[in-house]
Motif scaffolding. Sequence first.
Motif, mmCIF file in Angstrom:
data_model
loop_
_atom_site.group_PDB
_atom_site.id
_atom_site.type_symbol
_atom_site.label_atom_id
_atom_site.label_comp_id
_atom_site.label_asym_id
_atom_site.label_seq_id
_atom_site.Cartn_x
_atom_site.Cartn_y
_atom_site.Cartn_z
ATOM 1 N N ALA A 168 0.839 -1.198 0.000
ATOM 2 C CA ALA A 168 0.000 0.000 0.000
ATOM 3 C C ALA A 168 0.876 1.251 0.000
ATOM 4 O O ALA A 168 0.605 2.219 -0.728
ATOM 5 C CB ALA A 168 -0.923 -0.002 1.217
ATOM 6 N N TYR A 206 -4.615 0.407 2.211
ATOM 7 C CA TYR A 206 -4.429 1.720 1.578
ATOM 8 C C TYR A 206 -5.486 2.701 2.100
ATOM 9 O O TYR A 206 -5.177 3.831 2.483
ATOM 10 C CB TYR A 206 -4.525 1.585 0.062
ATOM 11 C CG TYR A 206 -4.063 2.805 -0.703
ATOM 12 C CD1 TYR A 206 -2.806 2.830 -1.299
ATOM 13 C CD2 TYR A 206 -4.871 3.933 -0.834
ATOM 14 C CE1 TYR A 206 -2.360 3.948 -2.007
ATOM 15 C CE2 TYR A 206 -4.445 5.053 -1.529
ATOM 16 C CZ TYR A 206 -3.189 5.044 -2.121
ATOM 17 O OH TYR A 206 -2.755 6.160 -2.809
ATOM 18 N N TYR A 214 -7.964 3.504 -3.024
ATOM 19 C CA TYR A 214 -6.877 3.656 -3.998
ATOM 20 C C TYR A 214 -7.412 4.180 -5.329
ATOM 21 O O TYR A 214 -6.747 4.966 -6.007
ATOM 22 C CB TYR A 214 -6.172 2.307 -4.201
ATOM 23 C CG TYR A 214 -5.078 2.338 -5.252
ATOM 24 C CD1 TYR A 214 -3.968 3.162 -5.095
ATOM 25 C CD2 TYR A 214 -5.154 1.532 -6.394
ATOM 26 C CE1 TYR A 214 -2.949 3.191 -6.056
ATOM 27 C CE2 TYR A 214 -4.155 1.555 -7.346
ATOM 28 C CZ TYR A 214 -3.053 2.383 -7.172
ATOM 29 O OH TYR A 214 -2.063 2.401 -8.119
#
Length: 330
Positions: A168, A206, A214
């Motif tokens: 991430a 993330y 994302y």
Amino acid sequence: MNQSCESECKKIHDSLGRITHLAQALACKTQLEIKKIRETYLAMYGEDLIDLLQKNSQLSNTQKNVCEALYMWMLDPIEREAVMVREALDQQQSEVNYKVLVEMFVGRKSSLVVLIKQAYQAKFRRQMDQDIVNIEPPHPYKKILVALVASHKAHHADVSQHIAKCDAKRLYQTGEGMSGSIDEAVVLEIFSKRSIPQLKLTFSCYKHIYGHDYTKSLKYGNYGEFEDALKVVVKCIYNPPKYYAKILYASIKGITTDKGGLTRVMMNRGEVEMEEIERVFKKKYGMELSEAICESENIPSGDYRHFLVALATRTRTRTTNTTITATAIS
């Protein structure tokens, strides 16, 4: 032979000239039941229902859509997906439908992808992976698909929170954390080395670390085709029910170039998975999937629409255990 199955086959045999009855009879069946019906029908009448539906599809222009849909529905799920992949790759018919390929590599376990590839080779005498490599002209989706092919070959079932956090951070540092376009090489490396469950955990990390999905980061900057393709793949990995609900809605409303998206999702996602997709669909769009199909101005009225409605309602109306198929195809 099972008497109830024999009775079903007799009804189907008597309904061959009446597509409406045939569609309603088959739409409510599980894949296990359809397999038994095909075997019993062949034993009783010496003909494969698949062949009969193909003949009808060729002879009846007015009912071609429903005949083609019934043909796909009657196929073994693995063979059906192989057929859909071949149609998606057949550039003589149209442009490559990359979503079909993405959904297979993202939504199927590695062991099942192997079986689909074997069915593809047996039916078409071609290597699926090679056909993907040979796609012309090159497209950003192709790069991602090649990475997913590698990922499945190096598949590991275990997931790691540590690896997910590291990946991430790499995605951030080579994406929205720097100026300019994202680093494609880093993205493709991660995709080629991680399993789908691992990638899903990465996108979850993330969001936890940076406070947004994302895919939202892919809207920043001057991004192009690669980012657009990546966004679709990530959505399919991270939130499948929402992804498929959007496919269904776009198909029903006629605001997509994804030919066959409606029937593909309804046939391929299994009874249990479709229940969750339908729940998301209703929550997001304020109506039942079957209701949306009935009201659609882009779906021809008649047998084809009736068949789709029957597919959409079968998961709510069946009371028997239908998880066998969903387990086999997940």
